[in-house]
Design an enzyme around this catalytic site. Structure first.
Site, PDB file in Angstrom:
ATOM      1  N   LYS A  86       0.844  -1.191   0.000  1.00 45.00           N
ATOM      2  CA  LYS A  86       0.000   0.000   0.000  1.00 45.00           C
ATOM      3  C   LYS A  86       0.882   1.245   0.000  1.00 45.00           C
ATOM      4  O   LYS A  86       1.844   1.333   0.769  1.00 45.00           O
ATOM      5  CB  LYS A  86      -0.907  -0.007   1.238  1.00 45.00           C
ATOM      6  CG  LYS A  86      -1.895   1.151   1.288  1.00 45.00           C
ATOM      7  CD  LYS A  86      -2.826   1.028   2.482  1.00 45.00           C
ATOM      8  CE  LYS A  86      -3.841   2.172   2.508  1.00 45.00           C
ATOM      9  NZ  LYS A  86      -4.788   2.065   3.629  1.00 45.00           N
ATOM     10  N   SER A 161      -9.567   2.559   2.468  1.00 48.41           N
ATOM     11  CA  SER A 161      -8.537   3.233   1.699  1.00 48.41           C
ATOM     12  C   SER A 161      -7.545   2.297   1.023  1.00 48.41           C
ATOM     13  O   SER A 161      -6.751   2.734   0.189  1.00 48.41           O
ATOM     14  CB  SER A 161      -7.779   4.205   2.605  1.00 48.41           C
ATOM     15  OG  SER A 161      -7.073   3.499   3.619  1.00 48.41           O
ATOM     16  N   SER A 185     -10.490   0.348   6.464  1.00 52.87           N
ATOM     17  CA  SER A 185      -9.742   0.503   5.219  1.00 52.87           C
ATOM     18  C   SER A 185      -9.133  -0.776   4.657  1.00 52.87           C
ATOM     19  O   SER A 185      -8.746  -0.812   3.495  1.00 52.87           O
ATOM     20  CB  SER A 185      -8.629   1.544   5.389  1.00 52.87           C
ATOM     21  OG  SER A 185      -9.189   2.831   5.488  1.00 52.87           O
TER      22      SER A 185
END
Length: 471
Positions: A86, A161, A185
């Site tokens: 990420k 996210s 997320s």
């Protein structure tokens, strides 16, 4: 099954049997990434040359181990496995832009401890995945990186996210990915993308300041099976000298399937008042039936929460942490503020009016009490991950109350010391997957993996090669 949709555990077994090379697998996922990226737009940057060098080094280590010429040196737990990070997790000397125009060209000075552990475990890190700006939304689009789309239905978001991580896993562009979770997320993308994700309890996985001290926040693993997520979680967890909150105890987890005889599951469909879509409810009930078929005792229960109480409890916390974090970036400059995404500005404004921090702490304690009392009689709680069946890929997310009323993830950030494993539960009529959460008692990581492994086997959805979307 196509190589690019192998699980990490399957790939590792093939490596050890010398039936597959890390280089061959990397080539397959790179080819797949090139094919799907024009549609999903989930990758911020690739490191192809470095990844090839890492895959070649892994291949040499497997060869030496097979020949007995490695001096007995153990292979890494993630040896040769392609993995994407990420973009939020920094790597020294690499870009760290947080999806924001204000951060364009910024480079990190430190490397996140979980990245160091992943690299030390032999993974082939080949790319980084998109996020919304400052990870402020449950969708993944920004002015810097554009719109990330769901491989199952590109009109919809993969969530956020950690949306880029969910999308690349579903599309077959990598085998493992990292995420982080402060309000859902990891779990929201796991649900919308039909993959598995884990929000560890606070402190189980080390983090970096300031969010390592945020009890709502956790970095964690994402993958295409419970065993894969367990494999990565065991690499990520453990104390780190840079994080005083990181736990010294290492709670090893497993994706092994065993009997659920004697396991008690509390089924809570609405968490006190969420408006759950009929397709989500039906798939959650199917998951409950699968656990009962696997030997668990499943009892439907209620909790006195609901979305408004969740928000009233969480906003003071966000107002003390995320709100000031964003304000510090803007520095009171109207021109800088104008470059932020509308959802970032809306979130910061809402957080600013969230209420007093002390009152929020009192509310959080009161919020936890009924859950703890309930779980005195159960091993895990089963509930939906998201009440709705999807959000549009370009959903503005400026109405935080309306958006959070769909996300059944935030309650378990409020009580952040609980482990939560997110798994698929089926497919909605719009073609977007639905998901469930398995929530354990505080720091009982092993229980959610035990139940999750049994659910995965009993449902037999994402373990089938036909599960994955066709792009």
């Amino acid at each position: 099954m196509d190589l690019h949709h192998l699980t990490a555990t399957e790939a590792s077994e093939r490596f050890r049997r010398r039936e597959l090379s890390p280089v061959e697998l990397l080539d397959a996922v790179l080819e797949r990434t090139a094919a799907v990226e024009p549609t999903i737009n989930a990758v911020t940057e690739q490191w192809i040359d470095e990844a090839r060098a890492a895959a070649l080094a892994s291949e040499a280590r497997f060869a030496a181990a097979a020949a007995g010429t490695n001096g007995g040196a153990p292979l890494g737990a993630l040896e040769g496995i392609p993995l994407m990070l990420k973009d939020e997790q920094p790597i020294a000397g690499r870009l760290l832009e947080d999806g924001c125009l204000l951060e364009r060209g910024n480079t990190a000075e430190e490397t996140h401890p979980i990245v160091e552990r992943i690299q030390a475990a032999g993974a082939v890190v080949h790319a980084r995945t998109t996020t919304p700006e400052y990870c402020c939304a449950p969708v993944t689009h920004s002015k810097l990186w554009g719109v990330t789309r769901n491989p199952w239905n590109p009109d919809y978001t993969p969530g956020g996210s950690s949306g880029g991580s969910g999308a690349v896993l579903a599309a077959g562009a990598t085998l493992l990915a990292t995420g982080s979770d402060i309000g859902g997320s990891i779990r929201i993308p796991a649900s919308f993308c039909g993959v598995v994700g884990y929000k560890p309890p606070f402190g189980r996985v080390p983090g970096m300041a300031p969010f390592n001290s945020d009890t709502y926040c956790a970095d964690g693993p994402m993958g295409r099976s419970v065993a894969d997520v367990a494999l990565l979680q065991n690499v990520l967890s453990g104390p780190w000298v840079g994080d005083a909150a990181s736990l010294r105890e290492i709670a090893e987890v497993s994706g092994r399937v065993g009997s659920l005889d004697g396991v008690r599951v509390a089924l809570c469909l609405e968490l006190g008042g969420y408006d759950v879509d009929p397709a989500v409810e039906a798939n959650t009930r199917a998951a409950a039936a699968a656990l009962a078929a696997a030997g668990a005792s499943v009892v439907e229960v209620e909790l006195p929460w609901g979305p408004q109480r969740v928000l009233d409890t969480a906003w003071p916390h966000f107002g003390a942490v995320m709100g000031p974090f964003i304000e510090q970036i803007v520095e009171g400059d109207a021109e800088r503020a104008a470059q932020l995404m509308p959802y970032t500005r809306a979130f910061a404004e809402q957080a600013a009016g969230g209420g007093g921090y002390v009152e929020g702490l009192v509310a959080e304690s009161a919020f936890y009490r009924p859950f703890a009392e309930l779980m005195a009689g159960y091993d895990v709680l089963l509930c939906p991950t998201v009440a709705s069946t999807g959000l549009a890929a370009e959903e503005p997310c400026t109405d935080s109350t309306a958006i959070f009323s769909q996300l059944m993830t935030l309650p378990f950030n409020v009580i952040g010391r609980v482990p939560v494993l997110a798994l698929p539960s089926g497919i909605a009529p719009n073609g977007v997957p639905t998901g469930v959460q398995l929530v354990g008692r505080t720091y009982d990581d092993a229980a959610v993996f035990r139940v999750g492994a049994a659910l995965e086997q009993e449902l037999a959805l994402w373990t089938d090669a036909s599960w994955w979307p066709v792009l």
